[in-house]
Design an enzyme around this catalytic site. Structure first.
Site, mmCIF file in Angstrom:
data_model
loop_
_atom_site.group_PDB
_atom_site.id
_atom_site.type_symbol
_atom_site.label_atom_id
_atom_site.label_comp_id
_atom_site.label_asym_id
_atom_site.label_seq_id
_atom_site.Cartn_x
_atom_site.Cartn_y
_atom_site.Cartn_z
ATOM 1 N N ASP A 1 0.844 -1.192 0.000
ATOM 2 C CA ASP A 1 0.000 0.000 0.000
ATOM 3 C C ASP A 1 0.885 1.250 0.000
ATOM 4 O O ASP A 1 1.977 1.229 -0.576
ATOM 5 C CB ASP A 1 -0.936 -0.027 1.213
ATOM 6 C CG ASP A 1 -2.288 0.601 0.912
ATOM 7 O OD1 ASP A 1 -2.317 1.797 0.572
ATOM 8 O OD2 ASP A 1 -3.319 -0.092 1.002
ATOM 9 N N HIS B 1 -3.651 6.059 3.281
ATOM 10 C CA HIS B 1 -4.372 4.863 2.835
ATOM 11 C C HIS B 1 -3.781 3.581 3.416
ATOM 12 O O HIS B 1 -4.501 2.704 3.901
ATOM 13 C CB HIS B 1 -4.336 4.824 1.301
ATOM 14 C CG HIS B 1 -5.233 3.832 0.658
ATOM 15 N ND1 HIS B 1 -4.852 2.526 0.433
ATOM 16 C CD2 HIS B 1 -6.491 3.952 0.150
ATOM 17 C CE1 HIS B 1 -5.835 1.882 -0.176
ATOM 18 N NE2 HIS B 1 -6.834 2.721 -0.367
ATOM 19 N N SER C 1 -10.940 -0.956 -1.225
ATOM 20 C CA SER C 1 -9.671 -0.906 -0.487
ATOM 21 C C SER C 1 -9.875 -1.196 0.992
ATOM 22 O O SER C 1 -9.001 -1.760 1.648
ATOM 23 C CB SER C 1 -9.028 0.483 -0.624
ATOM 24 O OG SER C 1 -8.365 0.617 -1.846
#
Length: 770
Positions: free
Chosen positions: A145, A219, A549
């Site tokens: 990520d 994220h 996600s």
């Protein structure tokens, strides 16, 4: 101008011309992934793989060129090969060299929870999964990520077990990150930037990021903590969603591989990270990233994950956020678990009360108690037909004299939801109503807006616009309602979640399952505002995000729980346990919805994850790595394409001759009738992982337009790990074969004779293609 000055000017111009000519003749370099034959090194004189990889560049480049300056990565685990910068002419020459199997241009991919554990039944006291399990202890979850914020309380190693002896990874040092940032929770962190550097040259955006495993985006911190974050008491986003924040496997270890940067995630970096993760010893790989569907031989994630699967690593990937478009699902290789997104029954109401007495439901995470206009009506404006982009609230589209002190209505689209709020605020607007369009329909996504704001659905947006069109001075106020749990139907399929059927592999139903992916609260970097906008000066240890996600790490964490409880299970067995125990009804016992209609298998796959049942499924559909090769042959992949994917040298003609009637032992069934085909048969194999001396009987709901016959109708298992086969015949009703494209759904369930202790359910979809 004198003669000498004229000559100097002419000389300068001539030199500039020569320089431009030289620059024009410099070939453009691009990053390529070069895949090599895995046995090539054994027949070469080189002592290391890196030397062998460099030899291909030395044969391709001129004698003066430094080949090592062109080499970005050497791969040996995720695939055999390397990534390098080459021109088109050079790559054409290199393709012809011995042992070169395939060449792929670098491809860019995009990145795609205080309440989730309770919603999924993990933390229900003595009835929850955690009470009778090790909570993921001993499992290592590798997350590819945007990196990690190690100081987050979600990565505390308080009461964590020791690092597993098998761990071979490390904590890579870099900008504002060193080995002391790792601990018994965050046991490894690495970053991969070479492919990104080349693709974004000049790499101006890297100056805004940490060139290290540290997360500049947020994220990766969010997804890592969702999968296996530690327990954090009194977590909330400015009071909203308050509770204990926990990952799905709170005692599992986390290893972070930073492959995504502000401009995206490049396949050369992703393969390098998968290569490292396999070598390091992870048990689970979680990739909340992807693109559009690709053939497996051209998909670096599919190729790398096949090698991971061979090493016993479960690979979980996001299905994508391109829903509700049909056949938009990505990451569809059958050895990958593909995860769509669902909703929770947690709401954050922010009601729009109109001056005519009507009200419109909306949602927001803005801290409502700080809204000084909460009980005061303001004029509502919607700028259409004037400045370009006014209805979308784009940068520079909102004249201050028209919006100052007012509530601004903004349509979704083009720029980000929080960004619209920032633009309204900078233009002097007092508040914002964000309106869904026909694309988003009634999708409820909340944000921690920088000004008082709420999101309303498409039908509600039409209601508001109708009111504004019939009122000379439209006014409204926004009333925030905090956090509300349990008053709405859930789970349902998220509107944005990508849908099947798979374009590249229609004989395997994708997505596999759905998991919570809407309004998920999880860890957040302390140097970022909760919106991620640079202008947002607020700080919080947690924020809310939505997307597949967010769904993906939920399943990765549950896979870690199952791996911890059953360390000898294969990735296929773990996937089967998750799929065959998935729910197709919501918490009210009614069918899971997709919008206003019951969800179909192309939206939710086998259904919504149920960790309580998945950890003890009774039976599993296991798959050996070589069975995927037979499946690829059956799909029509060529010898060279299969070799690229699997590194296995096979003759499909011989393979299919030896395996007549082969069916991949997948937990779901997707049957395609082509042309005038009217009957098909599939075979399956179930392995008993429950109790010995177990009897299962089959129950079938046949898809409409199809007759289904199963033989045998009972499976009698005498001992644990015993495997038994069964066969299913599908007979299409006359006339169906003439249809262009249509599909029908059903299911097949094996029910344990002891009070239905286990129900092992497989969804069925039948498709007719003319």
């Amino acid at each position: 101008m004198d003669f000498n000055s004229q000559m100097l000017l002419l000389s300068t111009l001539f030199l500039c011309f020569l320089s431009l000519q030289v620059q024009a003749n410099i070939p453009t370099l691009q990053t390529y992934i070069i895949q090599l034959h895995p046995q090539g090194l054994t027949s070469s004189p080189f002592y290391s793989k890196r030397q062998w990889h460099l030899s291909f560049l030395e044969q391709t480049l001129s004698a003066e060129e430094d080949s090592s300056s062109r080499l970005l990565y050497s791969y040996s685990n995720a695939m055999e090969g390397f990534a390098a910068q080459l021109s088109e002419t050079e790559i054409e020459y290199l393709k012809k060299l011995p042992d070169v199997v395939a060449v792929r241009a670098d491809r860019k991919y995009e990145i795609q929870t205080t309440y989730s554990p309770k919603f999924l039944g993990l933390s229900l006291g003595t009835q929850g999964v955690w009470f009778n399990s090790s909570m993921g202890e001993g499992a290592i979850v590798g997350v590819l990520d945007t990196g990690v914020w190690p100081e987050s309380p979600s990565f505390s190693d308080s009461r964590m077990p020791s690092i597993p002896q098998k761990w071979r990874g490390a904590c890579q040092e870099g900008q504002d990150f060193n080995s002391s940032n790792c601990n018994k929770k965050l046991i490894g962190a690495k970053f991969f930037i070479k492919g990104h550097h080349v693709a974004s040259s000049p790499p101006s955006d890297v100056d805004q990021e940490y060139v290290s495993p540290r997360d500049s985006h947020g994220h990766g911190t969010h997804t890592s903590s969702t999968a296996a974050g530690a327990s954090v008491a009194e977590a909330s986003v400015f009071g909203n969603g308050a509770g204990v924040a926990q990952g799905m496997a709170p005692r599992a270890h986390i290893a972070v591989y930073k492959v995504c940067w502000f401009s995206g995630c490049y396949s050369s970096d992703i393969v390098a990270a998968m290569d490292a993760a396999i070598r390091d010893g992870v048990d689970i790989l979680s990739l909340s990233l992807g693109g559009f569907p690709l053939p497996f031989f051209d998909d670096s994630i599919a190729i790398g994950s096949f090698r991971a699967m061979q090493h016993g690593i479960s690979v979980n990937c996001a299905a994508g956020n391109n829903g509700p478009i049909q056949s938009s699902v990505a990451n569809v290789a059958p050895w990958i678990t593909t995860i769509g997104a669902s909703t929770l029954d947690r709401r954050f109401p922010a009601i729009v009360r109109l001056s005519n007495g009507e009200f419109i439901y909306g949602e927001s995470m803005y801290p409502g108690n700080k809204f000084k206009h909460a009980t005061k009506e303001l004029e509502v404006v919607y700028l259409t037909g004037g400045q370009m982009g006014g209805e979308l609230c784009l940068k520079g589209s909102l004249p201050r004299e028209q919006v100052e002190g007012k509530i601004v209505l903004c349509d979704r689209g083009v720029n980000g939801r929080s960004e619209k709020g920032q633009i309204v605020k900078e233009s002097g607007g007092a508040a914002m109503i964000l309106a869904n369009t026909a694309i988003n329909l009634e999708e409820d996504l909340v944000d921690v807006h920088v000004l008082p704001a709420t999101l309303i659905g498409f039908a509600e947006a039409n209601q508001l616009k109708a009111y504004m069109n019939t009122t000379s001075n439209p006014k409204a106020r926004i009333q925030f309602g905090g956090t509300v749990i349990g008053r709405s139907r859930a789970p349902s399929v998220a509107q944005f979640s990508s849908r099947g059927p798979s374009l590249t592999n229609p004989s395997t139903l994708k997505p596999d399952v759905i998991a919570p992916g809407v309004n998920i609260i999880a860890a957040w970097p302390q140097n970022l505002g909760p919106t991620g906008l640079p202008e947002d000066s607020r700080r919080s240890n947690f924020t809310v995000m939505s997307g597949t996600s967010m769904a993906c790490p939920h399943v990765s964490g549950i896979a870690a729980l199952i791996h911890s409880a059953h360390p000898k299970w294969t990735p296929a067995a773990i996937k089967s346990a998750i799929m065959t125990t998935a729910e197709v009804t919501d918490h009210y016992g009614k069918p899971i919805l997709d919008g206003s209609k019951p969800a179909g298998v192309f939206a939710m796959g086998a259904g919504h994850i149920n960790p309580t049942k998945a950890i003890d499924p009774g039976l599993v559909y296991d798959i050996k790595p070589y069975e995927y090769v037979i499946h690829l042959c059956a799909l029509g992949y060529t010898h060279s394409e299969i070799f690229i994917i699997t590194h296995m040298n096979v003759s499909c003609h011989k393979v299919l001759q030896m395996n007549k009637g082969f069916s991949l032992n997948y937990p779901s069934m997707s049957v395609v009738f082509k042309h005038k085909t009217t009957s098909k048969a599939v075979s399956r194999r179930l392995t008993n992982v429950g109790s010995p001396n177990s009897i299962y009987s089959v129950e079938v709901t046949a898809p409409k337009g199809v007759q289904v016959r199963v033989k045998p109708r009972r499976l009698v298992f005498k001992y644990v790990n015993q495997s038994l086969n069964y066969k299913v015949w599908f007979m299409s009703e006359k006339g169906k074969e003439g249809k262009t494209v249509s599909s029908s759904e059903g299911h097949l369930t094996w029910v344990h004779s002891e009070n239905g202790k286990y129900k092992v359910r497989s969804p069925i979809v039948v498709t007719w293609k003319n």
